[in-house]
Enzyme design. Structure first.
Site, PDB file in Angstrom:
ATOM      1  CD  GLU A   1     -18.722 -29.328  -8.422  1.00 36.95           C
ATOM      2  OE1 GLU A   1     -17.740 -29.628  -9.360  1.00 36.95           O
ATOM      3  OE2 GLU A   1     -19.243 -30.040  -7.480  1.00 36.95           O
TER       4      GLU A   1
ATOM      5  CG  ASP B   1     -13.981 -33.153  -0.630  1.00 33.69           C
ATOM      6  OD1 ASP B   1     -14.616 -32.112  -0.551  1.00 33.69           O
ATOM      7  OD2 ASP B   1     -14.525 -34.231  -1.168  1.00 33.69           O
TER       8      ASP B   1
ATOM      9  CD  GLU C   1     -21.367 -40.064  -3.165  1.00 30.92           C
ATOM     10  OE1 GLU C   1     -20.691 -40.635  -3.806  1.00 30.92           O
ATOM     11  OE2 GLU C   1     -21.177 -39.039  -3.218  1.00 30.92           O
TER      12      GLU C   1
ATOM     13  CD  GLU D   1     -13.087 -38.741  -5.157  1.00 29.91           C
ATOM     14  OE1 GLU D   1     -13.730 -39.777  -5.570  1.00 29.91           O
ATOM     15  OE2 GLU D   1     -13.552 -37.564  -5.400  1.00 29.91           O
TER      16      GLU D   1
END
Ligand code: DMJ
Length: 564
Positions: free
Chosen positions: A132, A272, A365, A386
Site C-alpha cells: 500500500e 489483481d 465487494e 475499478e
C-alpha cells in the site's frame, strides 16, 4: 457442443456486440462538458473536505468530519505501533497531486508539492503495509516529481528542487530491509524507522510481492540507484518461478520458505495488480521478460478462470474452479484487456460488472455468481475505482459513446448514494446503502481521475503514460526502454534493421510519422479511430509497446498476434 458454441453462438454474440457498439447514442459535446464539470465538483468536494478536516493526516472521515491515519492502519490495524504524536503523512494530498494536474489546477499542485517538500518525513515509528505504501506514497511522489520537473514553468512563486524525489528515495531505502529474506520475497509489513519488526508475520500476497516493479523500477531509473529495481525484480522472478505447471499462482505465501499458503486464486483480491504490473512493466521498461510472463499468465487466466464473461477462482495445482464469485476488484480486468488489445473480451466482461453495479446501485465487494446474490458479509463498496477505470480504457479504445453513458450512471450513483456534507463516504452495505465513515485516498487518485479523463482527456494529449495501479501517471520514456527486437521497428510500413536502442527513442521514428500526432516515436495509428478492422493491414503500431497490431477475429486492432 463446443463446436456449436464456436460456430453459431460466438458469431451471434459478436454481431450483437457490434450492433450494441455501433448504435447511435446521444452524447453531445455539451453533455460531455457538463459531465466533466460534475466530476470536477466531485473531486473538489472530496479534496476540499479532506483539506479542511483531515489534512495533514492521511484520510478523511466524511460523516464525522474527522481524520484517520490510515497509512499505518492499512490492512490489519496495529495501533500499538502508532506513536502518540504521529501526524499522518498527508496521504490523500500525495494521492491527489496528479489528479490536480489532470484537472488543470497547477496552483494547487504547486502548493501541495511545496508543502510536502517542506514537511513530509518518513522518519517515524510507524508500521506500514509495503504494497500500500508503495502504490500510494512512493508512486504518488514519483509521479508528481516527474510531472513537476518536466514542467518547472508551472511553478510561479517557487522553484521545484527535486525534493519529492529525495523523499521517494528515502522511502525506497526504508523499504529495502523488507526484501532481506532467504527467498527475496518481501515481508508485507515494515516499520519505517526500525525496519522489519520482531515476530513480524511471514505471510504475504501475490500482489504484495509482484506489484512493486513500476514504482521501484522508476525510482532506480530516476536516481541511478539500481537496488530498488533489483529488489523488486528479484521478488517478481521468484514469484513467477513459484507458478504451477498450469502457469497459475496462488494468493498468499510464506516469504521465508517461498511456499504457497492459499492455492486458490483468481484475478481479484491479493492477485489483481500482479497481472497488471507484468504488462505495464513491459510497456514502461520495454523488456520482453515482462511480456513473456504476462503472455503466459494471461493465457492461463483465460483458460482456467474465465467462464463466458465471468471470472471465477481456481486451484493453481489442478485448474479446478474453487469460488464462483465476482469481486469488485476484478473490475479492473476489462481495462487491462483493453490495454493489450483484447477489446471484444473486455467489452463482454465490462458489461457484466456494469450489470451488477446497476443491480445494486454500486458494485458490492463480493457477489455470488451461482446464486446471483450478495455475499453474506462482504456487502460493502468503499468508493472503489475499478469499474470507472475500465470504462475509461474502453472509451479510449472504442470511442463508443455508450461508455460515456456508463460513466454518467456511475457519477449519478456516487452523488446520490455516497455524497455527504463532509465528502464522499464508503457504503457499508449495498443492500441498505448504509454509509461508513471513510473516504479512501484512492477516491481522489483513481475514481475521480478516471471519471474525469472519460469526459476530458486533454491531460493526455501528445503524451504517452502508463497509469500505476493507484492511478498515478508515469510517462513512457525511450531512455527507460531496454533494446527491443529489430522486427518491431518499421518505417513507412516496411521493417528495417537497426542497431539503435528502443524504437520509442525520438531519434528513431519521428520522420516516419511526420504530420501525425506524436504519442510515441514509434506510433502508427490504426486506420480507423474506433480501431475496427477487416485485415491486419488496417492496424498500426501500438503506441506504448511499439509492437505491430493485428486484426482480431472480432474485428478490432490489438496485440492479437501474441494472444492466441
Ligand atoms: C487501489 O488501492 C489500487 O487500485 C489497488 O491495486 C487495489 N485497489 C484499490 C482500490 O480499489
Amino acid at each position: 457442443m463446443g463446436r456449436f458454441l464456436l460456430v453459431v453462438v460466438l458469431p451471434l454474440l459478436l454481431i450483437l456486440l457490434a450492433f450494441a457498439n455501433s448504435r447511435a447514442s446521444a452524447f453531445p459535446r455539451a453533455k460531455k462538458l457538463q459531465m466533466r464539470d460534475k466530476v470536477r465538483k466531485m473531486f473538489y468536494h472530496a479534496y476540499d473536505n479532506y483539506m479542511a478536516y483531515a489534512f495533514p493526516h492521511d484520510e478523511l472521515k466524511p460523516l464525522t468530519k474527522n481524520f484517520t491515519d490510515s497509512l499505518s492502519e492499512l490492512g490489519n490495524l496495529n495501533l500499538e505501533y502508532l506513536p502518540q504524536n504521529y501526524n499522518g503523512s498527508a496521504l490523500s494530498l500525495i494521492e491527489s497531486l496528479s489528479s490536480l494536474l489532470v484537472l488543470g489546477n497547477f496552483t494547487e499542485f504547486e502548493r501541495g508539492v511545496m508543502w510536502l517538500s517542506e514537511n513530509l518525513t518518513f522518519d517515524v515509528d510507524a508500521r506500514v503495509n509495503l504494497f500500500e505504501c508503495n502504490i500510494r506514497v512512493l508512486g504518488g511522489l514519483i509521479s508528481a516529481h516527474i510531472l513537476a520537473s518536466e514542467n518547472k514553468n508551472w511553478f510561479s512563486n517557487s522553484s521545484y528542487n527535486d525534493r519529492l524525489l529525495h523523499l521517494a528515495q528515502d522511502l525506497g531505502q526504508r523499504f529495502l530491509p523488507a526484501f532481506e529474506t532467504p527467498t527475496g520475497l518481501p515481508y508485507a509489513w515494515i516499520n519505517l524507522k526500525h525496519g522489519v519488526m520482531e515476530n513480524e508475520t511471514t505471510e504475504t500476497s501475490t500482489s504484495g510481492c509482484g506489484s512493486l516493479i513500476l514504482e521501484m523500477g522508476a525510482l532506480s531509473r530516476l536516481t541511478g540507484d539500481s537496488r530498488f529495481e533489483g529488489a523488486a525484480l528479484r521478488a517478481l522472478r521468484k514469484l513467477w518461478n513459484m507458478r504451477s505447471s498450469l502457469d497459475l499462482l496462488g494468493t498468499t505465501l510464506n516469504v521465508l520458505t517461498g511456499e504457497w499458503i492459499e492455492y486458490s486464486s483468481g484475478i481479484g483480491a491479493g492477485v489483481d495488480s500482479f497481472y497488471e504490473y507484468l504488462l505495464k512493466a513491459h510497456i514502461l521498461f520495454g523488456s520482453d521478460e515482462y511480456w513473456d510472463m504476462f503472455h503466459s499468465a494471461y493465457l492461463a487466466v483465460q483458460k482456467y478462470f474465465r467462464h463466458g464473461p465471468w471470472y471465477h477462482e481456481a486451484d493453481m495445482r489442478s485448474g479446478k474452479a474453487t469460488y464462483w464469485q465476482l469481486t469488485s476488484l476484478q473490475a479492473f480486468w476489462p481495462g487491462l484487456q483493453t490495454l493489450v488489445g483484447d477489446v471484444a473480451a473486455a467489452n463482454l466482461s465490462h458489461r457484466e460488472f456494469f450489470y451488477v453495479w446497476k443491480k445494486y446501485g454500486v458494485l458490492p465487494e463480493r457477489y455470488l455468481l451461482e446464486h446471483a446474490t450478495l455475499h453474506p458479509t462482504e456487502k460493502y463498496y468503499p468508493l472503489r475505482p475499478e469499474l470507472a477505470e475500465s470504462t475509461y480504457y474502453l472509451y479510449q479504445a472504442t470511442k463508443d459513446p455508450w461508455y460515456l453513458e456508463v460513466g454518467e450512471s456511475i457519477v449519478t450513483s456516487l452523488n446520490s448514494h455516497t455524497k455527504v456534507d463532509g465528502g464522499f463516504a464508503s457504503v457499508r452495505d449495498v443492500s441498505t446503502m448504509q454509509l461508513e465513515d471513510h473516504q479512501h485516498s484512492f477516491f481522489l487518485s483513481e475514481t475521480c481521475k478516471y471519471l474525469y479523463l472519460l469526459y476530458d482527456d486533454s491531460f493526455l494529449a501528445g503524451r504517452n503514460f502508463v497509469f500505476t495501479t493507484e492511478g498515478h501517471p508515469l510517462p513512457v520514456r525511450s531512455l527507460w526502454h531496454e533494446r527491443l527486437p529489430e522486427a518491431y521497428i518499421t518505417s513507412n510500413g516496411t521493417s528495417f534493421k537497426t542497431n539503435r536502442r528502443s524504437p520509442l527513442s525520438s531519434q528513431v521514428c519521428p520522420e516516419t510519422i511526420r504530420g501525425a500526432k506524436v504519442e510515441s516515436a514509434c506510433h502508427v495509428p490504426d486506420l480507423r479511430v474506433n480501431h475496427r478492422c477487416t485485415s491486419d493491414a488496417e492496424c498500426g503500431i501500438d503506441s506504448s509497446s511499439c509492437r505491430k497490431r493485428t486484426c482480431s477475429i472480432a474485428g478490432y486492432c490489438g496485440l492479437w498476434r501474441f494472444i492466441h
